[in-house]
Design an enzyme around this catalytic site. Structure first.
Site, PDB file in Angstrom:
ATOM      1  N   SER A  10       0.846  -1.194   0.000  1.00 60.54           N
ATOM      2  CA  SER A  10       0.000   0.000   0.000  1.00 60.54           C
ATOM      3  C   SER A  10       0.878   1.239   0.000  1.00 60.54           C
ATOM      4  CB  SER A  10      -0.893   0.004   1.241  1.00 60.54           C
ATOM      5  OG  SER A  10      -1.580   1.229   1.304  1.00 60.54           O
ATOM      6  N   HIS A  35      -0.719  -0.793  -4.554  1.00 56.77           N
ATOM      7  CA  HIS A  35      -2.068  -0.458  -4.091  1.00 56.77           C
ATOM      8  C   HIS A  35      -2.145   1.037  -3.812  1.00 56.77           C
ATOM      9  CE1 HIS A  35      -5.987  -1.533  -2.397  1.00 56.77           C
ATOM     10  NE2 HIS A  35      -5.742  -0.669  -1.421  1.00 56.77           N
ATOM     11  N   ASP A  37      -4.487   4.128  -2.534  1.00 60.19           N
ATOM     12  CA  ASP A  37      -5.694   4.488  -1.778  1.00 60.19           C
ATOM     13  C   ASP A  37      -6.153   5.887  -2.155  1.00 60.19           C
ATOM     14  OD1 ASP A  37      -6.282   2.242   0.033  1.00 60.19           O
ATOM     15  OD2 ASP A  37      -4.269   2.639   0.776  1.00 60.19           O
ATOM     16  N   MET A  39      -8.904   8.623  -1.429  1.00 59.11           N
ATOM     17  CA  MET A  39      -9.942   8.999  -0.449  1.00 59.11           C
ATOM     18  C   MET A  39     -10.373  10.434  -0.716  1.00 59.11           C
ATOM     19  SD  MET A  39      -8.080   7.524   2.976  1.00 59.11           S
ATOM     20  CE  MET A  39      -7.050   6.053   2.907  1.00 59.11           C
ATOM     21  N   HIS A  68      -7.988   1.758  -5.042  1.00 55.75           N
ATOM     22  CA  HIS A  68      -9.112   1.511  -4.128  1.00 55.75           C
ATOM     23  C   HIS A  68      -9.754   2.858  -3.829  1.00 55.75           C
ATOM     24  CE1 HIS A  68     -10.379   0.433   0.269  1.00 55.75           C
ATOM     25  NE2 HIS A  68     -11.424   0.542  -0.534  1.00 55.75           N
ATOM     26  N   MET A  70     -12.132   5.095  -1.979  1.00 54.55           N
ATOM     27  CA  MET A  70     -12.965   5.336  -0.799  1.00 54.55           C
ATOM     28  C   MET A  70     -13.588   6.702  -1.000  1.00 54.55           C
ATOM     29  SD  MET A  70     -10.279   3.729   1.893  1.00 54.55           S
ATOM     30  CE  MET A  70      -8.913   3.650   0.754  1.00 54.55           C
ATOM     31  N   MET A 143     -12.506  -5.378   3.454  1.00 58.94           N
ATOM     32  CA  MET A 143     -11.733  -4.523   4.353  1.00 58.94           C
ATOM     33  C   MET A 143     -11.599  -5.211   5.708  1.00 58.94           C
ATOM     34  SD  MET A 143     -10.683  -1.887   2.735  1.00 58.94           S
ATOM     35  CE  MET A 143     -10.049  -0.921   4.106  1.00 58.94           C
ATOM     36  N   ASP A 177      -7.435  -6.034   2.939  1.00 61.69           N
ATOM     37  CA  ASP A 177      -6.690  -4.801   3.145  1.00 61.69           C
ATOM     38  C   ASP A 177      -6.911  -4.315   4.567  1.00 61.69           C
ATOM     39  OD1 ASP A 177      -5.598  -2.266   3.099  1.00 61.69           O
ATOM     40  OD2 ASP A 177      -6.901  -1.472   1.539  1.00 61.69           O
TER      41      ASP A 177
END
Length: 226
Positions: A10, A35, A37, A39, A68, A70, A143, A177
């Site tokens: 990540s 990975h 993230d 957000m 990913h 979010m 998750m 994750d």
């Protein structure tokens, strides 16, 4: 089980000032995916990277960028992320119950791999229609912490979801994750997870390649035993 082990460090745990060299370092250490993230400060309280950062990193690597999202409105991100060079686009089921068919179709039409994620409090049954639909997602991300922040403690009770998914969909990519590392990988691998996101346990290790190798061998051994 015909699903390959994929280890995805990540990048949220990396040194953001040196993202390109951190990515290169992880791939050299044996990572399969990176990975990312994303957000929005709304679906989760934290605000992280977006399409411009993906685009900058893409100039320096050919790696699979496992994004990913979010975010509250994943549809708004399909076009920018596709242009930026994202490889996988995983959205949350909690925000897409009304329009997931359109979302999956758009993700695929832009050449990205669609995945669906669910928070710890969301029942696993919520993702079944997305895996079984005419235009299915290709990965489910379970998750194992509350999304939004790195460094949280792994929730072993989430492994029941992974086990249920694996029994129902033997050839599905199942990602986990949150809090994954040497002490928790066996629980995830034996439940049937094959895509492993690991942040601080890899980036904080004195020998990241040994950790990546350990995560991979745990998944492969569990698959061999099952």
């Amino acid at each position: 089980m015909g699903v390959a082990a994929k280890i995805a460090p990540s990048m949220l745990s990396s040194d953001f000032a040196n993202l390109a060299s951190e990515a290169e370092r992880m791939l050299k250490f044996g990572a399969d995916w990176l990975h990312m993230d994303i957000m929005d400060g709304h679906f989760v309280p934290n605000l992280t990277l977006g399409a411009p950062v993906i685009q900058s990193l893409r100039k320096h690597t050919e790696a699979y960028l496992d994004c990913h999202l979010m975010v509250t409105n994943p549809l708004d991100y399909v076009e920018p992320l596709s242009k930026a060079g994202a490889s996988g686009f995983t959205f949350h089921v909690e925000v897409s119950k009304e329009n997931w068919q359109e979302l999956v179709q758009r993700i695929k039409s832009k050449g990205m791999k669609p995945g669906v994620a669910l928070k710890p409090g969301t029942p696993i049954e919520d993702v079944y229609p997305l895996v079984e639909g005419e235009n299915p997602v290709e990965m489910v991300l379970v998750m194992t912490v509350e999304p939004g922040f790195g460094g949280q403690k792994f929730m072993p009770e989430m492994m029941e979801k992974v086990r249920t998914l694996r029994e129902r969909y033997p050839s599905l990519d199942i990602e986990v994750d949150g809090g994954l590392g040497p002490s928790t990988i066996n629980a995830a691998a034996s439940a049937g997870a094959n895509c492993i996101v690991a942040g601080s346990s890899v980036f904080g290790a004195s020998d990241p390649s040994a950790v990546i190798s350990l995560l991979r061998s745990s998944v492969e051994e569990s698959q061999h035993e099952s």
